[in-house]
Design a protein around this motif. Structure first.
Motif: not given
Length: 66
Positions: A16-34
């Protein structure tokens, strides 16, 4: 028996912790890319050049200066 239940619970928590981390990481990287794409589009593109082309040009220029 109790030990195996603890191991199972720990594995579920870890998953659960790893999945949550991956979701947060994807969101941050996606926002930065935009944000990066918007900045490149507004300030660094040349006439008739797309965002990806500008990024490649900037990368080549950066490598040439090294």
């Amino acid at each position: 028996m109790a030990k195996s239940k603890l191991i199972g619970a720990n594995e579920k928590i870890a998953e659960k912790v790893v999945d949550t981390y991956k979701k947060i990481e994807d969101m941050v990287v996606g926002s930065y890319t935009k944000i990066e794409d918007t900045f490149v589009d507004r300030y660094l593109t040349k006439e008739g050049e797309g965002v990806e082309e500008a990024k490649e040009r900037l990368k080549r220029e950066q490598n040439a200066h090294q």
